[in-house]
Motif scaffolding. Structure first.
Motif: not given
Lengths: 116, 113
Positions: B1-26
């Motif tokens: 069980d390696t746990g649930v992994s999320q990336n990135p840990r932190h994201k700073i972006t300017k208003r109007g930009q697009n962002v994408t987060f990733r999740c790797d479940p167990i």
């Protein structure tokens, strides 16, 4: 609709004393109930759950919780608090078997502060 | 069980930009959830997948939000045209069965400036 109420924003207790963190819920049908703990800048960690059976459930780190159907409550308890128990505690509920939704709904959280 | 992994840990972006987060479940968990948590609040449900099927979506998930789980394994959450109100911790969780507890990742903290 499902909902969870945690009436206390903060609970203060002295180390070694018993602690209770309150939770009441509203859900259609039989509930599945959970307690989670969150430390700063971390995800939530599972403590214990009630699905069916004995109303008193035991969980991690010496915590336990009592399911009371008539009062729709699921209070978290520990006989003797530790300073290391200081954290944010969340109660959560979802509809049980056969329910129409898979959502787990969380309360607003209770900050537990244990003084040495 | 390696746990649930999320990336990135932190994201700073300017208003109007697009962002994408990733999740790797167990790996053996077929159920995947996204939640949003703001300061002083409990996690708010956003969406739920069972395998690759998105079965539930919250009304909180506006048209600017989209989530995918293309092969029933990892998931992505995209926010288009970010707004300052999107600033929050985005949590991913996975589980095996309806009565199983959710296992949470450590979250992605989004700051929109």
């Amino acid at each position: 609709a499902q909902s969870v109420a945690q009436p206390e924003d903060q609970v203060n207790v002295a180390e070694g004393n018993p602690l209770t963190v309150k939770c009441t819920y509203s859900v259609s049908g039989n509930p599945y109930l959970f307690w989670y703990v969150q430390y700063p800048n971390r995800g939530l960690q599972f403590l214990l759950k009630y699905i069916t059976g004995d109303n008193l459930v035991k969980g991690s780190y010496g915590f336990e919780a009592e399911f009371n159907k008539s009062q729709t409550s699921f209070h978290l308890k520990k006989p003797s608090a530790l300073v290391s128990d200081s954290a944010l505690y969340f109660c959560a509920v979802r509809q049980g078997y056969g329910g129409a939704t898979n959502k787990l709904i969380f309360g607003t959280g209770t900050l537990l502060a244990v003084q040495p | 069980d390696t746990g649930v992994s999320q990336n990135p840990r932190h994201k700073i972006t300017k208003r109007g930009q697009n962002v994408t987060f990733r999740c790797d479940p167990i790996s053996e968990h077929n159920r995947l959830y996204w939640y949003r948590q703001t300061l002083g609040q409990g996690p708010e449900f956003l969406t739920y997948f069972q395998n690759e099927a998105q079965l539930e979506k919250s009304r909180l998930l506006s048209d600017r939000f989209s989530a995918e789980r293309p092969k029933g394994s990892f998931s992505t959450l995209e926010i288009q045209r970010t707004e300052q109100g999107d600033s929050a911790m985005y949590l991913c969780a996975s589980s095996l069965a309806p009565d199983s507890p959710l296992h949470f990742g450590n979250g992605t903290r989004l700051t929109v400036t």
